[in-house]
Design a protein around this motif. Structure first.
Motif, PDB file in Angstrom:
ATOM      1  N   ASP A 188      -7.891  -5.159   9.738  1.00 56.71           N
ATOM      2  CA  ASP A 188      -9.225  -4.754   9.299  1.00 56.71           C
ATOM      3  C   ASP A 188     -10.054  -5.947   8.825  1.00 56.71           C
ATOM      4  O   ASP A 188     -11.161  -5.760   8.310  1.00 56.71           O
ATOM      5  CB  ASP A 188      -9.122  -3.734   8.165  1.00 56.71           C
ATOM      6  N   ASP A 202      -0.512  -5.072   4.219  1.00 59.96           N
ATOM      7  CA  ASP A 202      -1.474  -3.985   4.403  1.00 59.96           C
ATOM      8  C   ASP A 202      -2.515  -4.345   5.458  1.00 59.96           C
ATOM      9  O   ASP A 202      -2.501  -5.430   6.034  1.00 59.96           O
ATOM     10  CB  ASP A 202      -2.114  -3.589   3.060  1.00 59.96           C
ATOM     11  N   GLN A 203      -3.438  -3.426   5.726  1.00 56.94           N
ATOM     12  CA  GLN A 203      -4.369  -3.564   6.829  1.00 56.94           C
ATOM     13  C   GLN A 203      -5.398  -4.677   6.637  1.00 56.94           C
ATOM     14  O   GLN A 203      -6.029  -5.108   7.614  1.00 56.94           O
ATOM     15  CB  GLN A 203      -5.097  -2.230   7.076  1.00 56.94           C
ATOM     16  N   ASP A 204      -5.588  -5.137   5.430  1.00 60.60           N
ATOM     17  CA  ASP A 204      -6.411  -6.324   5.203  1.00 60.60           C
ATOM     18  C   ASP A 204      -5.593  -7.583   5.424  1.00 60.60           C
ATOM     19  O   ASP A 204      -5.981  -8.482   6.174  1.00 60.60           O
ATOM     20  CB  ASP A 204      -6.986  -6.334   3.784  1.00 60.60           C
ATOM     21  N   LYS A 260      -5.113   1.487   3.622  1.00 63.79           N
ATOM     22  CA  LYS A 260      -4.509   0.153   3.628  1.00 63.79           C
ATOM     23  C   LYS A 260      -3.049   0.185   4.081  1.00 63.79           C
ATOM     24  O   LYS A 260      -2.541  -0.788   4.627  1.00 63.79           O
ATOM     25  CB  LYS A 260      -4.620  -0.491   2.247  1.00 63.79           C
ATOM     26  N   ASN A 302      -6.807   5.300   1.066  1.00 62.27           N
ATOM     27  CA  ASN A 302      -7.672   4.124   1.274  1.00 62.27           C
ATOM     28  C   ASN A 302      -7.432   3.442   2.616  1.00 62.27           C
ATOM     29  O   ASN A 302      -8.116   2.481   2.966  1.00 62.27           O
ATOM     30  CB  ASN A 302      -7.506   3.124   0.134  1.00 62.27           C
ATOM     31  N   GLY A 332       0.789  -1.218   0.000  1.00 63.94           N
ATOM     32  CA  GLY A 332       0.000   0.000   0.000  1.00 63.94           C
ATOM     33  C   GLY A 332       0.824   1.272   0.000  1.00 63.94           C
ATOM     34  O   GLY A 332       0.295   2.361  -0.224  1.00 63.94           O
TER      35      GLY A 332
END
Length: 334
Positions: A182, A175-177, A127, A125, A107
């Motif tokens: 998240d 990333d955050q996913d 991320k 976004n 990201g």
């Protein structure tokens, strides 16, 4: 295609256990939940041949202090508020010994061309978040354009991987996913299974902190790679004759390689009820991982820094890295 570590050069710096290390942090999952879900439940089995550290502790809550501990050897920040820190860090020690390094973050703006790293708190976004990429917040990296170019995107990692130009010290931030922050453990598990499969690199993979802010902050951590004792050396090949690498993630020795099952139904938007059912289910069964290749030694986030320092004979930063316990007893010596 299997991707291998970069070949050794004649002037390769002295090392004790490995030629390459890759550090990967995931987010906010309790130990029992983490090791009960694929592929984490079988990372200490073939084909990964890793070791699960069953007594590894995070340092505190929230996230950012745990990340900084791995690169500066101290709880130099105490919150998730973004701050620029003027202090020595692992990069100073690496460069003094000629060890190549990079921090890759999914990201992060690809082909970022400013003289300084991307310093926003997060991308639009959300991320990429700066608090999970600690080297971005070190003054000597921000103010040095050559160092700043070593803060790279996930896309840059793939390009360097294919070109065979990955550095020896890799700090990799999903990333955050993909890190489960998240999403959830099922989503992160699918990501890790797909991410790790092509590699012969070594990894240090852990969760930065528990989900619940009570208890002893025990987090799941694995050591993976050719330098790890649970990964048997071929009988015809001495340790010093091959490129060795390490990643932190649990694994176990097995003579029957198999690919861990992956729950492909995982999505970024699983309901809270689905996640609760998954957590409760893991609480009432004995995790497969606990039966695999494990180690009960006491480690924490300072252990990652200590292992890097001892491997390349770097000295130390004079902080809590001095008294930390490295992973050395679990690794093949070259």
């Amino acid at each position: 295609m299997t991707v291998h570590s970069p070949p050794l050069q004649d002037n390769h710096p002295p090392r004790k256990w490995f030629d390459t290390i890759m550090i990967i942090n995931l987010e906010n999952i309790d130990y029992g939940d983490a090791i009960s879900h694929p592929p984490f439940s079988t990372l200490n089995y073939a084909p990964y041949n890793g070791t699960l550290l069953t007594n590894y502790r995070a340092l505190t809550h929230p996230s950012q202090p745990n990340y900084f501990a791995q690169v500066v050897g101290d709880g130099i920040v105490t919150s998730d508020d973004i701050a620029t820190i003027n202090t020595r860090c692992i990069v100073d020690l690496l460069e003094e010994k000629g060890i190549s390094w990079a921090s890759y973050a999914e990201g992060y703006p690809d082909n970022w061309s400013d003289d300084k790293p991307y310093l926003n708190e997060h991308t639009p976004n959300g991320k990429y978040v700066r608090r999970h990429v600690p080297l971005v917040s070190i003054t000597s990296i921000q103010e040095n354009p050559e160092r700043a170019r070593n803060i790279k995107s996930g896309e840059a990692f793939q390009r360097d991987l294919q070109a065979g130009t990955l550095p020896q010290y890799i700090y990799y931030t999903p990333d955050q996913d993909n890190n489960a922050h998240d999403t959830n453990i099922r989503y992160a598990g699918q990501y890790i299974s797909e991410f790790l499969y092509p590699f012969s690199l070594g990894f240090c993979i852990d969760f930065d902190e528990t989900a619940f802010w009570v208890g002893k902050n025990r987090v799941a951590t694995w050591l993976l790679g050719t330098a790890v004792n649970s990964n048997p050396l071929p009988s015809h090949l001495k340790s010093s004759q091959r490129t060795q690498s390490i990643v932190s993630l649990n694994s176990v020795k097995s003579h029957a390689p198999r690919h861990p099952p992956v729950d492909t139904s995982a999505t970024a938007n699983d309901s809270g009820a689905v996640q609760l059912i998954s957590l409760l289910g893991s609480a009432f069964k004995t995790p497969i991982a606990e039966k695999g290749y494990t180690d009960k030694g006491k480690f924490d986030h300072f252990s990652i820094l200590k292992t890097v320092e001892e491997n390349w004979f770097l000295g130390n930063l004079g902080r809590k890295d001095v008294t930390a316990t490295s992973f050395g007893a679990l690794l093949h010596e070259v």
